[in-house]
Design an enzyme around this catalytic site. Structure first.
Site, PDB file in Angstrom:
ATOM      1  N   CYS A   1      43.181  63.816  11.477  1.00 47.42           N
ATOM      2  CA  CYS A   1      43.834  63.867  12.775  1.00 47.42           C
ATOM      3  C   CYS A   1      45.289  63.251  13.018  1.00 47.42           C
ATOM      4  CB  CYS A   1      43.117  63.264  13.827  1.00 47.42           C
ATOM      5  SG  CYS A   1      42.676  61.483  13.805  1.00 47.42           S
TER       6      CYS A   1
ATOM      7  N   HIS B   1      41.010  58.851  17.328  1.00 49.81           N
ATOM      8  CA  HIS B   1      41.513  60.175  16.844  1.00 49.81           C
ATOM      9  C   HIS B   1      42.877  60.582  17.657  1.00 49.81           C
ATOM     10  CE1 HIS B   1      40.467  64.360  15.921  1.00 49.81           C
ATOM     11  NE2 HIS B   1      40.970  64.841  17.335  1.00 49.81           N
TER      12      HIS B   1
ATOM     13  N   HIS C   1      44.747  69.603  17.144  1.00 52.60           N
ATOM     14  CA  HIS C   1      44.402  68.435  16.511  1.00 52.60           C
ATOM     15  C   HIS C   1      43.407  68.738  15.313  1.00 52.60           C
ATOM     16  CE1 HIS C   1      40.070  68.003  18.148  1.00 52.60           C
ATOM     17  NE2 HIS C   1      40.489  69.156  18.640  1.00 52.60           N
TER      18      HIS C   1
END
Length: 186
Positions: free
Chosen positions: A82, A136, A152
């Site tokens: 990510c 994340h 993402h």
């Protein structure tokens, strides 16, 4: 200049940008494009409008990588994690981000969810929604009303789109960071 004005107007309309104070108008004056009807104390909003074409370029570049697989620690087109993905996209435009979602949570400045704009980083807790640690990160691509769409690199699908209103992401949402100011300084 006309192309820049049209792109600005199109993006502003399509992203549902609305301001409580007044609606900005773009006017052409000789060889410059100015944004008027925005109070002086909102200089950041003015510079956002000036950056819209560049933000659009970053988002367009990110979209070119849809479906690239997830790879732990990945920072290249052969696979991204990510933070490697957001770092890769911004690096292409001269902005250096750290290679850790937690560290990217300290870059730029925090903005309220209601003030989110395309190009902002969106940060989430890791695998456990009970924790508090950022694990994340993604990049906001579209804001329409209260719906935030982001791109993402997810461990279960690679580079893809998701929406903040999905239960999984709502439970893990931490914050939004504005890093587009770094684009203006490049």
């Amino acid at each position: 200049m006309t192309k820049k004005m049209l792109l600005t107007a199109l993006l502003a309309g399509s992203f549902g940008i609305s301001m409580a104070q007044s609606v900005p108008t773009v006017t052409e004056n000789a060889s410059t494009v100015a944004v008027s009807s925005i109070p002086a104390e909102t200089n950041e909003q003015t510079s956002f409008y000036e950056r819209i074409p560049l933000v659009n370029d970053v988002i367009g570049f990110a979209k070119q990588h849809l479906s690239i697989r997830y790879r732990s620690g990945g920072t290249t087109r052969s696979g991204f994690d990510c933070s490697g993905f957001t770092r890769f996209c911004y690096k292409h435009f001269g902005v250096s981000l750290p290679h850790s979602s937690a560290a990217q949570g300290n870059v730029g400045h925090s903005v309220d969810k209601e003030e989110a704009q395309p190009g902002d980083l969106i940060l989430f807790k890791g695998h456990s929604s009970a924790g508090s640690r950022i694990g994340h990160v993604g990049m906001i691509t579209e804001v329409v009303g209260n719906r935030i769409k982001f791109i993402h690199s997810a461990w279960n699908g690679g580079v893809r789109y998701d929406y903040l209103h999905a239960d999984y992401y709502q439970r893990r949402f931490v914050s939004i960071r504005r890093v587009t100011t770094l684009l203006a300084s490049r």
